[in-house]
Write an enzyme that holds these catalytic residues in place. Structure first.
Site, PDB file in Angstrom:
ATOM      1  N   GLY A 116       0.946  -1.652   0.140  1.00 38.19           N
ATOM      2  CA  GLY A 116      -0.373   0.261  -0.016  1.00 38.19           C
ATOM      3  C   GLY A 116       0.764   1.225  -0.166  1.00 38.19           C
ATOM      4  O   GLY A 116       0.440   2.636  -0.253  1.00 38.19           O
ATOM      5  N   ASP A 161       1.703  -0.834 -10.337  1.00 37.41           N
ATOM      6  CA  ASP A 161       3.293  -1.315 -10.046  1.00 37.41           C
ATOM      7  C   ASP A 161       3.267  -2.764  -9.632  1.00 37.41           C
ATOM      8  O   ASP A 161       3.766  -3.534  -9.314  1.00 37.41           O
ATOM      9  CB  ASP A 161       3.462  -1.062  -8.485  1.00 37.41           C
ATOM     10  CG  ASP A 161       5.196  -0.936  -7.971  1.00 37.41           C
ATOM     11  OD1 ASP A 161       5.956  -1.293  -8.881  1.00 37.41           O
ATOM     12  OD2 ASP A 161       5.655  -1.078  -6.646  1.00 37.41           O
ATOM     13  N   ASP A 185      -8.665  -9.365  -8.798  1.00 41.52           N
ATOM     14  CA  ASP A 185      -7.605 -10.016  -9.362  1.00 41.52           C
ATOM     15  C   ASP A 185      -7.265  -8.750 -10.747  1.00 41.52           C
ATOM     16  O   ASP A 185      -8.844  -8.734 -11.240  1.00 41.52           O
ATOM     17  CB  ASP A 185      -8.176 -11.120 -10.230  1.00 41.52           C
ATOM     18  CG  ASP A 185      -7.201 -11.784 -10.542  1.00 41.52           C
ATOM     19  OD1 ASP A 185      -6.445 -10.923 -11.474  1.00 41.52           O
ATOM     20  OD2 ASP A 185      -6.717 -12.872 -11.406  1.00 41.52           O
ATOM     21  N   TRP A 198       2.224   3.098  -2.457  1.00 41.86           N
ATOM     22  CA  TRP A 198       1.974   3.943  -3.900  1.00 41.86           C
ATOM     23  C   TRP A 198       0.518   4.917  -3.461  1.00 41.86           C
ATOM     24  O   TRP A 198       0.332   5.690  -3.132  1.00 41.86           O
ATOM     25  CB  TRP A 198       1.349   3.133  -5.029  1.00 41.86           C
ATOM     26  CG  TRP A 198       3.260   3.076  -5.595  1.00 41.86           C
ATOM     27  CD1 TRP A 198       4.357   3.366  -4.808  1.00 41.86           C
ATOM     28  CD2 TRP A 198       3.277   2.915  -6.806  1.00 41.86           C
ATOM     29  NE1 TRP A 198       5.032   2.349  -5.972  1.00 41.86           N
ATOM     30  CE2 TRP A 198       4.857   2.810  -7.050  1.00 41.86           C
ATOM     31  CE3 TRP A 198       2.288   3.267  -7.824  1.00 41.86           C
ATOM     32  CZ2 TRP A 198       5.737   3.148  -7.988  1.00 41.86           C
ATOM     33  CZ3 TRP A 198       3.229   3.445  -9.340  1.00 41.86           C
ATOM     34  CH2 TRP A 198       4.696   2.972  -9.459  1.00 41.86           C
ATOM     35  N   LYS A 216       4.208  -0.055 -14.160  1.00 41.07           N
ATOM     36  CA  LYS A 216       5.846  -1.012 -14.463  1.00 41.07           C
ATOM     37  C   LYS A 216       5.961  -1.928 -15.390  1.00 41.07           C
ATOM     38  O   LYS A 216       4.837  -2.417 -15.427  1.00 41.07           O
ATOM     39  CB  LYS A 216       6.226  -1.987 -13.078  1.00 41.07           C
ATOM     40  CG  LYS A 216       7.525  -2.248 -12.496  1.00 41.07           C
ATOM     41  CD  LYS A 216       7.844  -3.049 -11.484  1.00 41.07           C
ATOM     42  CE  LYS A 216       7.041  -3.763 -10.604  1.00 41.07           C
ATOM     43  NZ  LYS A 216       8.075  -3.150  -9.363  1.00 41.07           N
ATOM     44  N   ASP A 239      -5.492  -5.377  -5.134  1.00 46.37           N
ATOM     45  CA  ASP A 239      -4.858  -5.790  -5.020  1.00 46.37           C
ATOM     46  C   ASP A 239      -5.066  -7.602  -5.029  1.00 46.37           C
ATOM     47  O   ASP A 239      -6.427  -7.962  -4.083  1.00 46.37           O
ATOM     48  CB  ASP A 239      -3.863  -5.837  -4.420  1.00 46.37           C
ATOM     49  CG  ASP A 239      -2.060  -6.826  -4.336  1.00 46.37           C
ATOM     50  OD1 ASP A 239      -1.189  -5.852  -4.942  1.00 46.37           O
ATOM     51  OD2 ASP A 239      -2.063  -7.915  -4.095  1.00 46.37           O
TER      52      ASP A 239
HETATM   53  N1  SAM Z   1       2.831  -0.807  -5.088  1.00 45.74           N
HETATM   54  C1  SAM Z   1       2.959  -1.263  -3.944  1.00 45.74           C
HETATM   55  C2  SAM Z   1       3.601  -0.414  -2.844  1.00 45.74           C
HETATM   56  O1  SAM Z   1       3.629   0.392  -3.122  1.00 45.74           O
HETATM   57  O2  SAM Z   1       2.975  -1.046  -1.836  1.00 45.74           O
HETATM   58  C3  SAM Z   1       3.245  -3.035  -4.238  1.00 45.74           C
HETATM   59  C4  SAM Z   1       3.002  -3.418  -5.320  1.00 45.74           C
HETATM   60  S1  SAM Z   1       3.739  -5.391  -4.908  1.00 45.74           S
HETATM   61  C5  SAM Z   1       5.347  -5.207  -6.033  1.00 45.74           C
HETATM   62  C6  SAM Z   1       3.216  -5.737  -6.204  1.00 45.74           C
HETATM   63  C7  SAM Z   1       2.457  -6.344  -6.623  1.00 45.74           C
HETATM   64  O3  SAM Z   1       0.874  -7.010  -7.058  1.00 45.74           O
HETATM   65  C8  SAM Z   1       1.104  -7.971  -5.228  1.00 45.74           C
HETATM   66  O4  SAM Z   1       0.841  -7.473  -3.642  1.00 45.74           O
HETATM   67  C9  SAM Z   1       0.775  -8.873  -5.720  1.00 45.74           C
HETATM   68  O5  SAM Z   1      -0.325  -9.211  -5.372  1.00 45.74           O
HETATM   69  C10 SAM Z   1      -0.274  -8.169  -7.244  1.00 45.74           C
HETATM   70  N2  SAM Z   1      -0.008  -8.358  -7.992  1.00 45.74           N
HETATM   71  C11 SAM Z   1      -0.105  -9.134  -8.918  1.00 45.74           C
HETATM   72  N3  SAM Z   1      -0.661  -9.947  -9.397  1.00 45.74           N
HETATM   73  C12 SAM Z   1      -1.804  -9.442  -9.514  1.00 45.74           C
HETATM   74  C13 SAM Z   1      -3.186  -9.393 -10.167  1.00 45.74           C
HETATM   75  N4  SAM Z   1      -3.490 -10.219 -11.619  1.00 45.74           N
HETATM   76  N5  SAM Z   1      -4.148  -8.809  -9.753  1.00 45.74           N
HETATM   77  C14 SAM Z   1      -3.752  -8.034  -8.127  1.00 45.74           C
HETATM   78  N6  SAM Z   1      -2.780  -7.598  -8.092  1.00 45.74           N
HETATM   79  C15 SAM Z   1      -1.630  -8.379  -8.685  1.00 45.74           C
END
Ligand code: SAM
Length: 308
Positions: free
Chosen positions: A53, A119, A94, A55, A159, A78
């Site tokens: 969280g 991200d 998702d 961002w 990203k 997420d």
């Molecule tokens: N931007 C976040 C922050 O600043 O705290 C960090 C994000 S983290 C690098 C990547 C996130 O992508 C993870 O929490 C993961 O659960 C989520 N993610 C991956 N595939 C996903 C999907 N299909 N749908 C939703 N979230 C997804």
């Protein structure tokens, strides 16, 4: 290794804790904003792949102010659960599902978003080609959802892994946005192939109807510049951003950054809720992290369940 060693090796990890951010990624969005002025006039924002969280924290702190709180709406999505944040509505879902896009639009009472950020990252395997491919699939899902929720003229930040296909990706995003830049904030390690696409002025091709199939594979919207080669080849605009006097994310800094202030360890701001590695941590704590066939049967029976 002591618990302060990561503070020494990763300056942004340490600063994030000291400034109350949930993850060091907060600095990436802040540095992108310094360069692209992302938040001006933004009232409705979507944070895709938002957990834990940081961002969403940046969005909440930047968009909300005493007078404007009523108008500002931030939706964070997420797969994983996320601790609550002021002014942020959470959807545990998702981003590859159309139902998630519909839920976002419902939260905005049918109005489109001004800004979508993503991200998202899958678990990295270390095999660059595979990682790049999976990351591209996630970017595709993010773009897909964006075409459902973003207003014309809006901004999309996501990203990417900057590999050999970046030119194609750039050309494809240009079909939907009039200005696309590939940017590397100073807080993103040089050693990582991570970068961010900053896409301004959403302007989909005339007649484009959002759907959850793959918009990047729909060749009816191909434009000539996709095929340019040789001297006409596209050079993707690339920008390193963040103040040059800011900390270098690949450098190790001493624990005492400021001669007048003694170093004090700061615990993380918000540990993740039910992270996917929770079971592994439990096993390690109980000294059970061994190969399955070397575990006595009695011990195997006592392994904790994933959602215990
Ligand atoms: N931007 C976040 C922050 O600043 O705290 C960090 C994000 S983290 C690098 C990547 C996130 O992508 C993870 O929490 C993961 O659960 C989520 N993610 C991956 N595939 C996903 C999907 N299909 N749908 C939703 N979230 C997804």
């Amino acid at each position: 290794m002591g618990r302060s060693s990561k503070d020494k090796r990763d300056i942004y990890y340490r600063l994030a804790k000291e400034e109350g951010w949930r993850a060091r990624s907060a600095f990436k969005l802040l540095q992108l904003d310094q360069e692209f002025n992302l938040f001006t006039g933004v009232r409705r924002a979507v944070d895709l792949c938002a957990a834990p969280g940081s961002w969403s924290q940046v969005l909440s702190r930047k968009l909300r102010s005493e007078e404007r709180n009523e108008e500002v709406k931030i939706v964070a999505v997420d797969l994983q659960a996320m601790a609550p944040l002021p002014g942020v509505t959470q959807i545990q879902g998702d981003i590859t599902k159309v139902s998630t896009a519909q839920e976002i639009v419902r939260h905005f009472s049918g109005q489109p978003a001004d800004l979508v950020v993503c991200d998202g990252a899958p678990d990295v395997t270390g095999l660059h080609d595979v990682d790049e491919y999976i990351q591209a699939q996630l970017l595709l899902a993010a773009l897909n959802i964006t075409t459902h929720v973003l207003k014309p003229g809006g901004t999309f930040v996501a990203k990417i892994f900057r590999g050999k296909d970046v030119t194609l990706l750039y050309s494809q995003l240009r079909v939907f946005f009039s200005q696309v830049t590939c940017a590397k904030p100073r807080s993103s390690r040089n050693s990582s192939i991570e970068a961010f696409v900053v896409c301004l002025n959403y302007s989909p091709p005339e007649g484009y109807v959002p759907n959850m199939s793959n918009p990047l594979l729909d060749h009816s919207y191909d434009v000539d510049f996709n095929q340019l080669e040789g001297p006409n080849r596209i050079i993707v605009p690339f920008l390193a951003c963040g103040d040059l006097s800011a900390y270098d994310s690949d450098q190790t800094y001493p624990l005492q950054l400021d001669a007048s202030q003694e170093y004090r360890y700061t615990p993380p701001t918000q540990p993740p809720i039910e992270p996917p590695y929770q079971q592994a941590c439990l096993l390690r704590r109980n000294n059970l992290l061994a190969k399955e066939d070397s575990l006595p049967l009695a011990q195997e029976d006592s392994l904790p369940l994933a959602h215990e």
